[in-house]
Design a protein around this motif. Structure first.
Motif, PDB file in Angstrom:
ATOM      1  N   SER A  79       0.815  -1.120   0.069  1.00  0.00           N
ATOM      2  CA  SER A  79      -0.071  -0.038  -0.039  1.00  0.00           C
ATOM      3  C   SER A  79       0.823   1.199  -0.186  1.00  0.00           C
ATOM      4  CB  SER A  79      -0.991  -0.485   1.134  1.00  0.00           C
ATOM      5  OG  SER A  79      -1.736   1.211   1.159  1.00  0.00           O
ATOM      6  N   LEU A  80       1.875   1.540   1.283  1.00  0.00           N
ATOM      7  CA  LEU A  80       2.560   2.660   0.873  1.00  0.00           C
ATOM      8  C   LEU A  80       3.207   2.886  -0.212  1.00  0.00           C
ATOM      9  CD1 LEU A  80       3.976   2.139   4.738  1.00  0.00           C
ATOM     10  CD2 LEU A  80       2.301   3.623   3.868  1.00  0.00           C
ATOM     11  N   VAL A  81       3.864   1.799  -0.828  1.00  0.00           N
ATOM     12  CA  VAL A  81       4.657   2.082  -2.064  1.00  0.00           C
ATOM     13  C   VAL A  81       3.913   2.362  -3.376  1.00  0.00           C
ATOM     14  CG1 VAL A  81       6.360   0.995  -3.728  1.00  0.00           C
ATOM     15  CG2 VAL A  81       6.495   0.445  -1.027  1.00  0.00           C
ATOM     16  N   SER A  82       2.542   1.911  -3.262  1.00  0.00           N
ATOM     17  CA  SER A  82       1.533   2.307  -4.373  1.00  0.00           C
ATOM     18  C   SER A  82       1.206   3.416  -4.427  1.00  0.00           C
ATOM     19  CB  SER A  82       0.519   1.004  -4.388  1.00  0.00           C
ATOM     20  OG  SER A  82       0.888  -0.372  -4.544  1.00  0.00           O
ATOM     21  N   ILE A  83       0.979   4.308  -3.214  1.00  0.00           N
ATOM     22  CA  ILE A  83       0.078   5.380  -3.342  1.00  0.00           C
ATOM     23  C   ILE A  83       0.706   6.370  -4.210  1.00  0.00           C
ATOM     24  CG2 ILE A  83      -0.435   7.428  -1.843  1.00  0.00           C
ATOM     25  CD1 ILE A  83      -1.087   5.361   0.456  1.00  0.00           C
ATOM     26  N   GLY A 142       0.746  -1.027  -8.971  1.00  0.00           N
ATOM     27  CA  GLY A 142      -0.105  -2.427  -8.867  1.00  0.00           C
ATOM     28  C   GLY A 142      -1.231  -2.614  -9.648  1.00  0.00           C
ATOM     29  N   HIS A 143      -2.388  -3.108  -8.971  1.00  0.00           N
ATOM     30  CA  HIS A 143      -3.686  -3.188  -9.539  1.00  0.00           C
ATOM     31  C   HIS A 143      -4.432  -1.919  -9.944  1.00  0.00           C
ATOM     32  CE1 HIS A 143      -5.164  -3.338  -5.431  1.00  0.00           C
ATOM     33  NE2 HIS A 143      -6.222  -2.659  -5.889  1.00  0.00           N
ATOM     34  N   VAL A 144      -4.101  -0.994  -8.793  1.00  0.00           N
ATOM     35  CA  VAL A 144      -4.727   0.479  -9.069  1.00  0.00           C
ATOM     36  C   VAL A 144      -4.348   0.998 -10.317  1.00  0.00           C
ATOM     37  CG1 VAL A 144      -5.173   0.776  -6.472  1.00  0.00           C
ATOM     38  CG2 VAL A 144      -3.023   1.234  -7.571  1.00  0.00           C
ATOM     39  N   LEU A 276     -18.725   9.629  -4.216  1.00  0.00           N
ATOM     40  CA  LEU A 276     -18.675   8.524  -4.745  1.00  0.00           C
ATOM     41  C   LEU A 276     -17.306   8.002  -4.669  1.00  0.00           C
ATOM     42  CD1 LEU A 276     -19.918   9.797  -8.255  1.00  0.00           C
ATOM     43  CD2 LEU A 276     -20.989   7.688  -6.770  1.00  0.00           C
ATOM     44  N   ILE A 277     -16.208   8.883  -4.316  1.00  0.00           N
ATOM     45  CA  ILE A 277     -14.849   8.489  -3.990  1.00  0.00           C
ATOM     46  C   ILE A 277     -14.868   7.894  -2.807  1.00  0.00           C
ATOM     47  CG2 ILE A 277     -12.497   9.316  -3.444  1.00  0.00           C
ATOM     48  CD1 ILE A 277     -12.859  11.364  -5.776  1.00  0.00           C
ATOM     49  N   ILE A 278     -15.524   8.052  -1.634  1.00  0.00           N
ATOM     50  CA  ILE A 278     -15.543   7.580  -0.372  1.00  0.00           C
ATOM     51  C   ILE A 278     -16.300   6.196  -0.708  1.00  0.00           C
ATOM     52  CG2 ILE A 278     -16.859   7.624   1.921  1.00  0.00           C
ATOM     53  CD1 ILE A 278     -16.740  10.879   1.597  1.00  0.00           C
ATOM     54  N   CYS A 279     -17.396   6.100  -1.329  1.00  0.00           N
ATOM     55  CA  CYS A 279     -18.087   4.725  -1.802  1.00  0.00           C
ATOM     56  C   CYS A 279     -16.980   3.709  -2.318  1.00  0.00           C
ATOM     57  CB  CYS A 279     -19.114   4.880  -2.505  1.00  0.00           C
ATOM     58  SG  CYS A 279     -20.507   5.630  -1.911  1.00  0.00           S
ATOM     59  N   THR A 280     -16.096   4.351  -3.285  1.00  0.00           N
ATOM     60  CA  THR A 280     -15.156   3.492  -3.738  1.00  0.00           C
ATOM     61  C   THR A 280     -14.092   3.154  -2.735  1.00  0.00           C
ATOM     62  OG1 THR A 280     -15.056   4.634  -5.825  1.00  0.00           O
ATOM     63  CG2 THR A 280     -13.101   3.556  -5.297  1.00  0.00           C
ATOM     64  N   PHE A 281     -13.615   4.156  -1.897  1.00  0.00           N
ATOM     65  CA  PHE A 281     -12.676   3.601  -0.778  1.00  0.00           C
ATOM     66  C   PHE A 281     -13.191   2.397   0.265  1.00  0.00           C
ATOM     67  CE2 PHE A 281     -11.757   4.452   3.901  1.00  0.00           C
ATOM     68  CZ  PHE A 281     -10.600   4.216   3.718  1.00  0.00           C
ATOM     69  N   LEU A 282     -14.617   2.509   0.476  1.00  0.00           N
ATOM     70  CA  LEU A 282     -15.181   1.775   1.230  1.00  0.00           C
ATOM     71  C   LEU A 282     -15.310   0.394   0.839  1.00  0.00           C
ATOM     72  CD1 LEU A 282     -17.870   3.867   3.306  1.00  0.00           C
ATOM     73  CD2 LEU A 282     -15.858   3.025   4.230  1.00  0.00           C
ATOM     74  N   ASN A 283     -15.810   0.245  -0.413  1.00  0.00           N
ATOM     75  CA  ASN A 283     -15.872  -0.830  -1.447  1.00  0.00           C
ATOM     76  C   ASN A 283     -14.573  -1.549  -1.423  1.00  0.00           C
ATOM     77  OD1 ASN A 283     -18.585  -1.119  -2.073  1.00  0.00           O
ATOM     78  ND2 ASN A 283     -18.370   0.009  -3.652  1.00  0.00           N
ATOM     79  N   ASN A 284     -13.546  -0.966  -1.615  1.00  0.00           N
ATOM     80  CA  ASN A 284     -12.083  -1.509  -1.961  1.00  0.00           C
ATOM     81  C   ASN A 284     -11.644  -1.819  -0.312  1.00  0.00           C
ATOM     82  OD1 ASN A 284     -11.031  -1.284  -4.558  1.00  0.00           O
ATOM     83  ND2 ASN A 284     -12.179   0.361  -4.353  1.00  0.00           N
ATOM     84  N   LEU A 285     -11.866  -0.977   0.794  1.00  0.00           N
ATOM     85  CA  LEU A 285     -11.382  -1.508   1.787  1.00  0.00           C
ATOM     86  C   LEU A 285     -12.056  -2.903   2.678  1.00  0.00           C
ATOM     87  CD1 LEU A 285     -10.020   0.032   4.332  1.00  0.00           C
ATOM     88  CD2 LEU A 285     -12.426   0.587   5.370  1.00  0.00           C
ATOM     89  N   VAL A 286     -13.396  -3.092   1.981  1.00  0.00           N
ATOM     90  CA  VAL A 286     -13.989  -4.356   2.372  1.00  0.00           C
ATOM     91  C   VAL A 286     -13.245  -5.320   1.403  1.00  0.00           C
ATOM     92  CG1 VAL A 286     -15.991  -5.543   2.246  1.00  0.00           C
ATOM     93  CG2 VAL A 286     -16.114  -3.506   3.263  1.00  0.00           C
ATOM     94  N   ALA A 287     -13.276  -5.239   0.125  1.00  0.00           N
ATOM     95  CA  ALA A 287     -12.477  -6.112  -0.777  1.00  0.00           C
ATOM     96  C   ALA A 287     -11.170  -6.666  -0.349  1.00  0.00           C
ATOM     97  CB  ALA A 287     -12.611  -5.601  -2.037  1.00  0.00           C
ATOM     98  N   VAL A 405      -6.552   6.443  -3.559  1.00  0.00           N
ATOM     99  CA  VAL A 405      -7.472   6.105  -2.479  1.00  0.00           C
ATOM    100  C   VAL A 405      -7.684   4.463  -2.418  1.00  0.00           C
ATOM    101  CG1 VAL A 405      -9.780   6.084  -1.709  1.00  0.00           C
ATOM    102  CG2 VAL A 405      -8.878   8.176  -2.519  1.00  0.00           C
ATOM    103  N   GLU A 406      -7.631   3.840  -3.548  1.00  0.00           N
ATOM    104  CA  GLU A 406      -7.855   2.158  -3.421  1.00  0.00           C
ATOM    105  C   GLU A 406      -6.498   1.699  -2.946  1.00  0.00           C
ATOM    106  OE1 GLU A 406      -9.337   0.269  -6.986  1.00  0.00           O
ATOM    107  OE2 GLU A 406     -10.399   2.161  -7.659  1.00  0.00           O
ATOM    108  N   ALA A 407      -5.446   2.348  -3.554  1.00  0.00           N
ATOM    109  CA  ALA A 407      -4.047   1.840  -2.916  1.00  0.00           C
ATOM    110  C   ALA A 407      -3.831   1.974  -1.303  1.00  0.00           C
ATOM    111  CB  ALA A 407      -3.010   2.805  -3.596  1.00  0.00           C
ATOM    112  N   SER A 408      -4.367   3.110  -0.863  1.00  0.00           N
ATOM    113  CA  SER A 408      -4.253   3.348   0.726  1.00  0.00           C
ATOM    114  C   SER A 408      -5.189   2.323   1.283  1.00  0.00           C
ATOM    115  CB  SER A 408      -4.906   4.856   0.975  1.00  0.00           C
ATOM    116  OG  SER A 408      -6.369   4.946   0.761  1.00  0.00           O
ATOM    117  N   CYS A 409      -6.338   1.846   0.832  1.00  0.00           N
ATOM    118  CA  CYS A 409      -7.238   0.663   1.445  1.00  0.00           C
ATOM    119  C   CYS A 409      -6.424  -0.437   1.686  1.00  0.00           C
ATOM    120  CB  CYS A 409      -8.049   0.482   0.404  1.00  0.00           C
ATOM    121  SG  CYS A 409      -9.386   1.454   0.145  1.00  0.00           S
ATOM    122  N   ILE A 410      -5.273  -0.882   1.003  1.00  0.00           N
ATOM    123  CA  ILE A 410      -4.487  -2.012   1.455  1.00  0.00           C
ATOM    124  C   ILE A 410      -3.901  -1.823   2.538  1.00  0.00           C
ATOM    125  CG2 ILE A 410      -2.464  -3.389   0.283  1.00  0.00           C
ATOM    126  CD1 ILE A 410      -2.832  -2.311  -2.396  1.00  0.00           C
TER     127      ILE A 410
END
Length: 462
Positions: A79-83, A142-144, A276-287, A405-410
């Motif tokens: 995560s830290l390297v991806s952001i 990565g995947h983001v 919408l970005i917060i929703c993306t964050f929560l969706n990816n946090l859960v995934a 934001v997705e990368a920080s989810c990791i």
């Protein structure tokens, strides 16, 4: 023949890239998790006979706890390297083209796969070497980075048609789950039949195929930026000269990403984009949290999944998620609004995590896959709505911010769920999945809020 080929190029675009990348990811994820568990067992129990047979040490709580913390470090490193790359690459792709950004992750993933293979082959290698493999993947986002470049590519192609954009992004989103189905099924078979070495080899092979596809088949779409907002030549030269003179060329792209998200927009579009970005964050946090602890959870009593059964479950789950996007979603779009479908998707996903938390046998676990089948719809709709809000020349910048934001989810998901799982292991191991269900209810509330906001007039596309 040339016309037919160009039409095919516009029909089949980034979908194979997402499919191959996600197939490789879902092949390698249980493989490196299993390798970490085995090497931790060897370090703690000093017994190769027990540790080389995962079914013999699945009930060792000490192994589970330490393996969970090492997986937390692995995901934190990734995560830290991806952001930083995630913040920069989207804006850069608006100028340099999407294909270059798509190719970066596969190049370093090949190196990462080679390192994981070496760690598995050398018995005396410390388990902490896996953190270097995570860092290599993270260096290009990565995947983001794959997501931001691919969804920006689709936004370029479908500019001016919201329904077409939503359906194309739904198809692309389904490739995540189809890749997951093939990846988990193939990974489980290879690991059971030939060991971890075969899984790491297949992971590298997927990236070789992805690179060949990007180079030989894809073409960067003609930038819609030139037809809508054409900056004067003097302004362009001036901006480039300022960037070169100040020596902050890289920061320029980071600034563009933030500007695309926080600039003033008509009506409530800016607030809508933030939600919408917060929703993306929560969706990816859960995934991410799901994949971080699912193997540990299902191997623990009373579920006691084998590696092969874990692969079968994930394949079934991904197949149903893919069917939800490819089969169910286009049909339901004819009679229901896309926002309504997104909210229903969040409800079903929340229910599936509650069921998973309470599952104590194989049948209940497999029922989770059926209940969660529509779960992928919400993120496809969220990506489409986000893309519709920003200007054509801001697509990469917006997806870049979303990708960071997705990368920080990791990191955040690993901290929450890999940290919480050992603490609740002796009382209620399913507690992390209850937390995931609660996060999905927050997504539902935000989607309802967005749906009640007034819509602005669509932009005229010339």
């Amino acid at each position: 023949m040339s016309t037919w080929k160009e039409k095919l190029r516009r029909t089949v675009t980034v979908e194979p890239v997402i499919f191959l990348y996600m197939t490789s990811t879902f092949i390698v994820t249980p493989a490196y998790q299993q390798m970490i568990i085995t090497k931790v067992c060897q370090q703690l129990l000093k017994n190769d006979t027990i540790c080389n047979n995962p079914e013999h040490h699945k009930d060792e709580e000490e192994v589970q706890v330490k393996a969970s913390y090492i997986l937390l470090l692995f995901n934190a490193t990734l995560s830290l390297v991806s952001i930083p790359p995630a913040i920069l690459l989207g804006s850069w792709s608006d100028h340099a083209g999407r294909r270059t950004v798509m190719a970066f992750p596969s190049v370093l993933s090949l190196l990462s796969g080679g390192l994981l293979l070496a760690i598995d082959l050398l018995d005396n290698r410390n388990v902490y070497w896996t953190l270097m493999a995570a860092a290599l993947v993270g260096l290009t986002g990565g995947h983001v980075s794959i997501f931001l470049s691919c969804f920006s590519y689709l936004a370029d192609l479908s500019m001016g048609s919201n329904s077409s954009r939503t359906l194309r992004m739904a198809v692309a989103e389904s490739m995540i789950f189809m890749g997951g189905m093939i990846g988990f099924l193939l990974g489980g078979f290879l690991e059971q039949k030939y060991g971890l070495k075969a899984s790491f080899g297949a992971y590298m092979g997927c990236h070789v195929l992805a690179l060949h596809y990007i180079i030989l088949w894809l073409r960067d779409p003609m930038s819609v930026k030139s037809t809508l907002t054409v900056p004067s030549e003097d302004d362009t030269v001036k901006e480039e000269a300022q960037a070169d003179q100040s020596g902050v060329f890289i920061l320029k792209y980071a600034k563009l990403s933030f500007k695309a998200v926080f600039k003033r927009r008509p009506g409530q579009d800016r607030l809508k984009l933030h939600f919408l970005i917060i929703c993306t964050f929560l969706n990816n946090l859960v995934a991410v949290g799901d994949q971080s602890i699912l193997l540990l959870y299902l191997k623990y009593e009373p579920r006691e999944f084998t590696t092969a059964l874990f692969g079968v479950f994930n394949s079934a789950r991904m197949l149903l998620l893919g069917f939800g996007l490819l089969g169910l979603f286009p049909v339901l779009m004819r009679c229901m609004k896309e926002m309504t479908l997104a909210k229903l998707s969040a409800v079903f996903r929340s229910a599936s995590y509650v069921l998973l938390a309470l599952s104590n046998n194989t049948k209940m676990v497999f029922l989770v896959a059926l209940v969660g089948a529509p779960a992928g719809i919400s993120q496809a709709v969220i990506r489409s709505l986000s893309s519709a809000i920003v200007e054509p020349h801001e697509q990469g910048a917006m997806f870049s911010f979303s990708a960071s934001v997705e990368a920080s989810c990791i990191l955040i998901a690993s901290s929450i769920f890999n940290g919480l799982y050992p603490l609740t292991l002796s009382t209620f191991p399913g507690m992390p999945f209850i937390i995931m269900a609660a996060f999905m209810l927050i997504v539902l509330i935000l989607l309802q809020w967005i749906s009640e906001m007034p819509t602005t007039q669509p932009r005229l596309v010339l």
